[in-house]
Design an enzyme around this catalytic site. Structure first.
Site, PDB file in Angstrom:
ATOM      1  N   ARG A  42      -3.284 -10.044   5.235  1.00 14.47           N
ATOM      2  CA  ARG A  42      -3.753 -10.108   3.840  1.00 14.47           C
ATOM      3  C   ARG A  42      -2.616  -9.635   2.941  1.00 14.47           C
ATOM      4  O   ARG A  42      -2.130  -8.517   3.096  1.00 14.47           O
ATOM      5  CB  ARG A  42      -4.981  -9.203   3.714  1.00 14.47           C
ATOM      6  CG  ARG A  42      -5.666  -9.224   2.367  1.00 14.47           C
ATOM      7  CD  ARG A  42      -6.890  -8.310   2.393  1.00 14.47           C
ATOM      8  NE  ARG A  42      -7.548  -8.277   1.102  1.00 14.47           N
ATOM      9  CZ  ARG A  42      -7.183  -7.492   0.107  1.00 14.47           C
ATOM     10  NH1 ARG A  42      -6.184  -6.648   0.251  1.00 14.47           N
ATOM     11  NH2 ARG A  42      -7.827  -7.532  -1.041  1.00 14.47           N
ATOM     12  N   LYS A  59       0.821  -1.221   0.000  1.00 18.77           N
ATOM     13  CA  LYS A  59       0.000   0.000   0.000  1.00 18.77           C
ATOM     14  C   LYS A  59       0.851   1.266   0.000  1.00 18.77           C
ATOM     15  O   LYS A  59       2.035   1.243   0.305  1.00 18.77           O
ATOM     16  CB  LYS A  59      -0.963  -0.016   1.190  1.00 18.77           C
ATOM     17  CG  LYS A  59      -2.136  -0.968   0.941  1.00 18.77           C
ATOM     18  CD  LYS A  59      -3.199  -0.910   2.010  1.00 18.77           C
ATOM     19  CE  LYS A  59      -4.346  -1.863   1.614  1.00 18.77           C
ATOM     20  NZ  LYS A  59      -5.347  -1.992   2.684  1.00 18.77           N
TER      21      LYS A  59
END
Ligand code: 7PJ
Length: 268
Positions: free
Chosen positions: A248, A214
């Site tokens: 995740r 991210k």
């Protein structure tokens, strides 16, 4: 939890499962999806998260039918061939219901069952549910984000979503929570959440953390999406120390190694 994006536009691996070229040829290749899923299972994934709608900042919404066409064949194929739990990354009640019928056991909803009918749809199944915090919608969530205290506000939101699930008959044994890194948060908010992750353990539910590749990583190391694994692993270890139960990730093998080393350190 390995990420399997059945989308043409996901920010880091979008499009890799699609056959053909050009607009309109967004058909997911089930064979390719199976290959990717099998490699993730071999690398140590115990859950595969299948998503048909990109939720990256600014992503367009897709129709329910498009989501169904993308995720159902992939879920069916994996459920019938691989020994792995399946999660469906969706906010649509219909997609939840059909994905569970096709073999998914976990609803991963970045909107915490806030769409009309979603709580009821989830309650009618016996699937687990991951409730994630997001401020706003993917199209606008990074505009003007302010919190008096991001930790307190995310905590209160998750507590409220848990209460709504309990009222609807979704028991605590079916719930997971996720502070939603990158969803309506500045860089500082994301790191404040990570620093205080342990606080969320007081809700008494397993914590899921999604930080893989991210921008909260990219903005610190100043690297492109494809070069964010080392930074992601550093953040992953912090998440594990903070009590994360599920990570995740796009990079299952490397993440499993990090988890093993963390476990070796903390085991008594
Ligand atoms: C998350 C997610 C996350 C959960 C995405 C991306 C954007 N689901 N789906 N938590 N992120 N539960 O993978 O970067 O952080 S999509």
């Amino acid at each position: 939890m390995g990420i399997l994006n059945a989308t043409p536009d996901s920010f880091s691996d979008g499009g890799r499962l699609h056959e053909g070229k050009g607009a309109g040829s967004f058909r997911v290749s089930v064979a390719k999806a199976l290959e990717v899923a099998e490699a993730m299972v071999d690398a140590g994934a115990v859950i595969i998260d299948v998503g048909g709608e990109s939720t990256r900042p600014g992503a367009p919404e897709v129709s329910e039918q498009v989501e169904l066409d993308r995720v159902l064949p992939v879920i069916e194929a994996i459920a019938s061939r691989l020994d792995v739990a399946l999660s469906v990354d969706t906010s649509s009640p219909k997609v939840m219901t059909m994905a569970i019928a096709a073999g998914a056991g976990l609803i991963n909803d970045v909107r915490s069952l806030s769409r009309s009918g979603a709580v009821q749809a989830a309650a009618h199944t016996s699937a687990a549910v991951c409730l994630m915090h997001m401020r706003g919608e993917p199209g606008s969530m990074q505009d003007n984000v302010t919190y008096a205290s991001v930790v307190d506000e995310v905590y209160a939101y998750l507590e409220q979503r848990v209460a709504i699930c309990l009222q609807a008959g979704i028991g605590l044994d079916r719930l997971l929570i996720d502070p939603g890194f990158g969803f309506g948060k500045t860089l500082q908010h994301n790191y404040e959440l990570l620093r205080h992750l342990a606080r969320f353990k007081t809700l008494g539910l397993p914590l899921l953390v999604g930080i893989s590749r991210k921008s909260m990583i990219g903005n610190v190391v100043n690297r492109d999406v494809s070069e964010r694994l080392p930074g992601t692993l550093a953040a992953t270890v912090h998440a594990l120390i903070g009590g994360a139960a599920i990570i995740r990730t796009h990079d299952v093998a490397a993440t499993v190694d990090a988890i093993k080393v963390h476990s070796a350190v903390v085991q008594k």
